[in-house]
Design a protein around this motif. Sequence first.
Motif, PDB file in Angstrom:
ATOM      1  N   ARG A  36       0.851  -1.196   0.000  1.00 11.99           N
ATOM      2  CA  ARG A  36       0.000   0.000   0.000  1.00 11.99           C
ATOM      3  C   ARG A  36       0.872   1.226   0.000  1.00 11.99           C
ATOM      4  NH1 ARG A  36      -0.534  -2.928   4.219  1.00 11.99           N
ATOM      5  NH2 ARG A  36      -2.525  -3.699   3.567  1.00 11.99           N
ATOM      6  N   GLY A  37       0.242   2.364  -0.250  1.00  8.92           N
ATOM      7  CA  GLY A  37       1.006   3.601  -0.254  1.00  8.92           C
ATOM      8  C   GLY A  37       0.140   4.818  -0.037  1.00  8.92           C
ATOM      9  N   VAL A  38       0.816   5.919   0.284  1.00 13.60           N
ATOM     10  CA  VAL A  38       0.163   7.204   0.519  1.00 13.60           C
ATOM     11  C   VAL A  38       1.014   8.293  -0.122  1.00 13.60           C
ATOM     12  CG1 VAL A  38      -0.481   8.887   2.311  1.00 13.60           C
ATOM     13  CG2 VAL A  38      -0.943   6.461   2.666  1.00 13.60           C
ATOM     14  N   VAL A  39       0.344   9.279  -0.685  1.00 14.09           N
ATOM     15  CA  VAL A  39       0.997  10.491  -1.168  1.00 14.09           C
ATOM     16  C   VAL A  39       0.567  11.597  -0.221  1.00 14.09           C
ATOM     17  CG1 VAL A  39       1.338  12.052  -3.117  1.00 14.09           C
ATOM     18  CG2 VAL A  39       0.802   9.637  -3.539  1.00 14.09           C
ATOM     19  N   LEU A  40       1.530  12.390   0.230  1.00 12.83           N
ATOM     20  CA  LEU A  40       1.223  13.417   1.213  1.00 12.83           C
ATOM     21  C   LEU A  40       1.863  14.742   0.856  1.00 12.83           C
ATOM     22  CD1 LEU A  40       3.816  13.377   3.917  1.00 12.83           C
ATOM     23  CD2 LEU A  40       3.425  11.185   2.739  1.00 12.83           C
ATOM     24  N   SER A  41       1.284  15.803   1.400  1.00 10.24           N
ATOM     25  CA  SER A  41       1.892  17.119   1.268  1.00 10.24           C
ATOM     26  C   SER A  41       3.000  17.236   2.305  1.00 10.24           C
ATOM     27  CB  SER A  41       0.849  18.217   1.483  1.00 10.24           C
ATOM     28  OG  SER A  41       0.408  18.213   2.823  1.00 10.24           O
ATOM     29  N   ARG A  42       3.886  18.189   2.118  1.00 12.37           N
ATOM     30  CA  ARG A  42       4.997  18.345   3.053  1.00 12.37           C
ATOM     31  C   ARG A  42       4.516  18.591   4.483  1.00 12.37           C
ATOM     32  NH1 ARG A  42      10.632  21.456   2.363  1.00 12.37           N
ATOM     33  NH2 ARG A  42      11.296  21.289   4.513  1.00 12.37           N
ATOM     34  N   LEU A  45      -0.585  16.435   5.016  1.00 11.97           N
ATOM     35  CA  LEU A  45      -1.958  16.189   4.568  1.00 11.97           C
ATOM     36  C   LEU A  45      -1.958  15.136   3.476  1.00 11.97           C
ATOM     37  CD1 LEU A  45      -3.185  19.885   4.426  1.00 11.97           C
ATOM     38  CD2 LEU A  45      -3.509  18.217   6.264  1.00 11.97           C
ATOM     39  N   ILE A  46      -2.942  14.257   3.502  1.00 11.35           N
ATOM     40  CA  ILE A  46      -3.016  13.191   2.512  1.00 11.35           C
ATOM     41  C   ILE A  46      -3.476  13.751   1.166  1.00 11.35           C
ATOM     42  CG2 ILE A  46      -5.332  12.489   3.257  1.00 11.35           C
ATOM     43  CD1 ILE A  46      -4.456   9.581   2.603  1.00 11.35           C
ATOM     44  N   LEU A  47      -2.716  13.421   0.116  1.00  6.41           N
ATOM     45  CA  LEU A  47      -3.048  13.840  -1.247  1.00  6.41           C
ATOM     46  C   LEU A  47      -3.536  12.678  -2.091  1.00  6.41           C
ATOM     47  CD1 LEU A  47       0.022  16.149  -2.045  1.00  6.41           C
ATOM     48  CD2 LEU A  47      -2.270  16.838  -1.255  1.00  6.41           C
ATOM     49  N   GLY A  48      -3.326  11.477  -1.617  1.00  2.24           N
ATOM     50  CA  GLY A  48      -3.761  10.298  -2.347  1.00  2.24           C
ATOM     51  C   GLY A  48      -3.357   9.052  -1.585  1.00  2.24           C
ATOM     52  N   GLY A  49      -3.981   7.944  -1.925  1.00  4.55           N
ATOM     53  CA  GLY A  49      -3.652   6.693  -1.255  1.00  4.55           C
ATOM     54  C   GLY A  49      -4.120   5.503  -2.047  1.00  4.55           C
ATOM     55  N   SER A  50      -3.539   4.352  -1.743  1.00 11.02           N
ATOM     56  CA  SER A  50      -3.988   3.133  -2.398  1.00 11.02           C
ATOM     57  C   SER A  50      -5.403   2.806  -1.914  1.00 11.02           C
ATOM     58  CB  SER A  50      -3.019   1.985  -2.131  1.00 11.02           C
ATOM     59  OG  SER A  50      -2.793   1.807  -0.763  1.00 11.02           O
ATOM     60  N   ALA A  51      -6.100   1.993  -2.665  1.00 13.38           N
ATOM     61  CA  ALA A  51      -7.518   1.728  -2.411  1.00 13.38           C
ATOM     62  C   ALA A  51      -7.781   1.141  -1.031  1.00 13.38           C
ATOM     63  CB  ALA A  51      -8.077   0.800  -3.491  1.00 13.38           C
ATOM     64  N   ASP A  52      -6.817   0.420  -0.476  1.00 13.63           N
ATOM     65  CA  ASP A  52      -7.048  -0.217   0.818  1.00 13.63           C
ATOM     66  C   ASP A  52      -6.619   0.634   2.012  1.00 13.63           C
ATOM     67  OD1 ASP A  52      -4.373  -0.428   0.212  1.00 13.63           O
ATOM     68  OD2 ASP A  52      -4.146  -2.442   1.012  1.00 13.63           O
ATOM     69  N   ALA A 108       5.730  17.702  -1.462  1.00 12.64           N
ATOM     70  CA  ALA A 108       5.020  16.436  -1.282  1.00 12.64           C
ATOM     71  C   ALA A 108       6.004  15.303  -1.011  1.00 12.64           C
ATOM     72  CB  ALA A 108       4.177  16.122  -2.524  1.00 12.64           C
ATOM     73  N   ALA A 109       5.459  14.120  -0.772  1.00 14.98           N
ATOM     74  CA  ALA A 109       6.265  12.910  -0.566  1.00 14.98           C
ATOM     75  C   ALA A 109       5.411  11.689  -0.864  1.00 14.98           C
ATOM     76  CB  ALA A 109       6.802  12.849   0.863  1.00 14.98           C
ATOM     77  N   ILE A 110       6.095  10.593  -1.077  1.00 13.96           N
ATOM     78  CA  ILE A 110       5.455   9.295  -1.291  1.00 13.96           C
ATOM     79  C   ILE A 110       5.973   8.356  -0.205  1.00 13.96           C
ATOM     80  CG2 ILE A 110       5.306   7.284  -2.811  1.00 13.96           C
ATOM     81  CD1 ILE A 110       5.774   9.205  -5.186  1.00 13.96           C
ATOM     82  N   VAL A 111       5.087   7.559   0.376  1.00  7.18           N
ATOM     83  CA  VAL A 111       5.486   6.501   1.296  1.00  7.18           C
ATOM     84  C   VAL A 111       4.768   5.225   0.880  1.00  7.18           C
ATOM     85  CG1 VAL A 111       3.728   7.126   3.029  1.00  7.18           C
ATOM     86  CG2 VAL A 111       5.714   5.753   3.707  1.00  7.18           C
ATOM     87  N   VAL A 112       5.524   4.131   0.804  1.00  6.56           N
ATOM     88  CA  VAL A 112       4.918   2.835   0.488  1.00  6.56           C
ATOM     89  C   VAL A 112       5.354   1.814   1.526  1.00  6.56           C
ATOM     90  CG1 VAL A 112       4.670   3.223  -1.999  1.00  6.56           C
ATOM     91  CG2 VAL A 112       6.752   2.203  -1.134  1.00  6.56           C
ATOM     92  N   ALA A 113       4.467   0.882   1.795  1.00 11.57           N
ATOM     93  CA  ALA A 113       4.747  -0.240   2.676  1.00 11.57           C
ATOM     94  C   ALA A 113       4.920  -1.475   1.806  1.00 11.57           C
ATOM     95  CB  ALA A 113       3.593  -0.443   3.652  1.00 11.57           C
ATOM     96  N   ALA A 114       5.970  -2.240   2.091  1.00 14.06           N
ATOM     97  CA  ALA A 114       6.252  -3.427   1.291  1.00 14.06           C
ATOM     98  C   ALA A 114       6.639  -4.585   2.203  1.00 14.06           C
ATOM     99  CB  ALA A 114       7.380  -3.135   0.307  1.00 14.06           C
TER     100      ALA A 114
END
Length: 151
Positions: A36-42, A45-52, A108-114
Amino acid sequence: MDTRSASNRVQAKGRPLSLDVSWVLSPLLALPGVARGVVLSRDGLILGGSADVTAESGERAAAMTSSVLGAARALCDGLSNGVDGEVVDIVISAGSGYYYIAPAGDRAAIVVAATGAVNVGALAYEVQLQVQKLIKALDEASAARVPGVRA
């Protein structure tokens, strides 16, 4: 709770965001082991995320990721005597796998869990490709809001 509204926009506290950049996660989520992952502002704040990703977990991940990035920037700046404060990426190794964080410019930034089965090198490469696309999309969106400015 699903983070998607009927118009396929991520919701934050019940309101659809004006700019949903969840699409930047699609190539990353296609990698084996990326969960899963999330896109956030610096500012976290959440700007986007995976469906789950629920609104609550996405907001929590965005806030914590923003804090981690701030701490990493301060660490780099402090230990380099102000010469190299730029953070390119952060990899957190956890019992269940990895958390990969990458800033996307200064907004912004991207974070993913793997899982532990992910190829971290391939993930790093793909994240940096998506970071460049995200920076471009944010620049274009910003320019569209400012009269007379073009990206």
